[in-house]
Design a protein around this motif. Structure first.
Motif, PDB file in Angstrom:
ATOM      1  N   VAL A  58      38.123  26.467  86.738  1.00 53.21           N
ATOM      2  CA  VAL A  58      37.209  25.535  85.936  1.00 53.21           C
ATOM      3  C   VAL A  58      36.118  26.349  85.216  1.00 53.21           C
ATOM      4  N   ALA A  59      35.821  27.555  85.711  1.00 53.04           N
ATOM      5  CA  ALA A  59      34.935  28.398  85.148  1.00 53.04           C
ATOM      6  C   ALA A  59      35.544  29.246  83.958  1.00 53.04           C
ATOM      7  N   LEU A  60      36.672  29.421  83.724  1.00 55.37           N
ATOM      8  CA  LEU A  60      37.315  30.220  82.874  1.00 55.37           C
ATOM      9  C   LEU A  60      37.983  29.672  81.539  1.00 55.37           C
ATOM     10  N   THR A  61      37.861  28.279  81.381  1.00 54.35           N
ATOM     11  CA  THR A  61      38.532  27.494  80.292  1.00 54.35           C
ATOM     12  C   THR A  61      38.191  28.119  78.826  1.00 54.35           C
ATOM     13  N   LYS A  62      36.938  28.622  78.766  1.00 56.27           N
ATOM     14  CA  LYS A  62      36.582  29.311  77.556  1.00 56.27           C
ATOM     15  C   LYS A  62      36.456  30.767  77.685  1.00 56.27           C
ATOM     16  N   LEU A  63      37.025  31.392  78.729  1.00 55.08           N
ATOM     17  CA  LEU A  63      36.982  32.821  78.939  1.00 55.08           C
ATOM     18  C   LEU A  63      38.250  33.348  78.738  1.00 55.08           C
ATOM     19  N   VAL A  64      39.432  32.601  79.282  1.00 50.44           N
ATOM     20  CA  VAL A  64      40.564  33.166  79.406  1.00 50.44           C
ATOM     21  C   VAL A  64      41.591  32.339  78.278  1.00 50.44           C
ATOM     22  N   LYS A  65      42.571  32.978  77.543  1.00 50.40           N
ATOM     23  CA  LYS A  65      43.316  32.216  76.628  1.00 50.40           C
ATOM     24  C   LYS A  65      44.072  31.104  77.209  1.00 50.40           C
ATOM     25  N   ALA A  66      44.155  30.167  76.494  1.00 52.61           N
ATOM     26  CA  ALA A  66      44.754  28.877  77.033  1.00 52.61           C
ATOM     27  C   ALA A  66      46.066  28.932  77.658  1.00 52.61           C
ATOM     28  N   GLU A  67      47.006  29.894  76.991  1.00 54.83           N
ATOM     29  CA  GLU A  67      48.430  29.914  77.210  1.00 54.83           C
ATOM     30  C   GLU A  67      48.461  30.811  78.726  1.00 54.83           C
ATOM     31  N   TYR A  68      47.448  31.382  79.189  1.00 55.46           N
ATOM     32  CA  TYR A  68      47.298  31.997  80.610  1.00 55.46           C
ATOM     33  C   TYR A  68      46.790  31.148  81.521  1.00 55.46           C
ATOM     34  N   LEU A  69      46.171  30.081  81.190  1.00 53.32           N
ATOM     35  CA  LEU A  69      45.483  28.906  82.204  1.00 53.32           C
ATOM     36  C   LEU A  69      46.413  28.081  82.730  1.00 53.32           C
ATOM     37  N   PRO A  70      46.519  27.668  83.922  1.00 54.58           N
ATOM     38  CA  PRO A  70      47.284  26.421  84.584  1.00 54.58           C
ATOM     39  C   PRO A  70      47.007  25.252  84.024  1.00 54.58           C
ATOM     40  N   SER A  71      47.864  24.329  84.001  1.00 52.82           N
ATOM     41  CA  SER A  71      47.245  23.070  83.674  1.00 52.82           C
ATOM     42  C   SER A  71      46.515  22.338  84.645  1.00 52.82           C
TER      43      SER A  71
END
Length: 262
Positions: free
Chosen positions: A242-255
């Motif tokens: 939840v703290a990474l939504t703007k720090l990690v590329k969207a394609e590498y974040l789980p839904s």
């Protein structure tokens, strides 16, 4: 003359009807939404579902000896349904322990009469950890005991693969450009209690390039002695998704679920 004209019209009728039927049978172009759904399905089918088992690696020298003593090797890797992943790990172990794969004869050990030769041990185990759609995580566990040492040294390295692009993911591959310092600050804030207890100041903490995708966030793994004592083992610091939504590329974040705001 009138009757002949009617006959010509009757002869033309079957041909006109046939042309109408053929026109109606022609394949209509698929709607754009249907084409998009088909393309998405084809891409999904191209992502393999990892199937893996641990298998022993055949070694030329399971015990390699030099003048100072011998080293026993135990190397086990994964055998999957994805050849380029299997090749990656075989290449890694061959580069890490080339002596175990050498065909050169062992050297004669220099030992005093009646003394036992020095015997060290080296183990490498590779296993499949998890898969999240087009991302797969594996672990390389190593253990080395040098003869005469008080204890052995162990390490666990996590290897994350992008299955769609067929490559290993480094930390800089998943982070938004220029986000490293913000990620580090957020990591410290998220683990400040443990870090304070171990007297680790903010400017002493570094981002580890050893990480994996955990259940609740990205887990950064640190080697023995870097942040804690040997008895405490390797340190793992979790940075919540939840703290990474703007720090990690969207394609590498789980839904993620949409939590209600408080």
């Amino acid at each position: 003359m009138k009757i002949r004209m009617n006959q010509q019209w009757l002869w033309a009728l079957p041909f006109s009807f046939a042309a109408l039927v053929m026109t109606g049978c022609q394949e209509r172009p698929a709607p754009q939404a249907e084409l998009a759904a088909t393309t998405k399905q084809e891409k999904a089918e191209s992502i393999p579902l990892i199937q893996a088992k641990v298998v022993p690696v055949k070694l030329s020298k399971p015990e390699a000896c030099e003048a100072e003593g011998c080293m026993q090797y135990d190397i086990q890797t994964v055998e999957t349904n994805v050849k380029w992943i299997d090749d990656y790990f075989i290449d890694r172990v061959k580069k890490a322990d080339p002596i175990a794969f050498s065909t050169a004869p062992n050297q004669k050990i220099n030992t005093a009469e009646g003394a036992n030769p020095n015997l060290s041990q080296s183990s490498t185990y590779i296993r499949f950890v998890s898969q999240q759609y087009d991302q797969a995580t594996f672990a390389i566990q190593t253990y080395i005991y040098s003869a005469g040492a008080a204890h052995g040294m162990y390490h666990q390295e996590f290897v994350n693969f992008d299955l769609k692009n067929k490559k290993r993911l480094a930390l800089q591959d998943i982070l938004v450009k220029g986000a490293e310092q913000q990620v580090l600050d957020t990591l410290y804030d998220s683990n400040s209690l443990w870090l304070d207890q171990h007297s680790i100041e903010r400017d002493k903490l570094k981002l580890s390039d050893n990480f994996y995708f955990g259940a609740n966030g990205i887990v950064f793994v640190y080697p023995l002695y870097e942040l804690a004592s040997y008895a405490e083992g390797m340190t793992e610091l979790t940075l919540p998704y939840v703290a990474l939504t703007k720090l990690v590329k969207a394609e590498y974040l789980p839904s993620l679920p949409k939590y209600p705001s408080l």
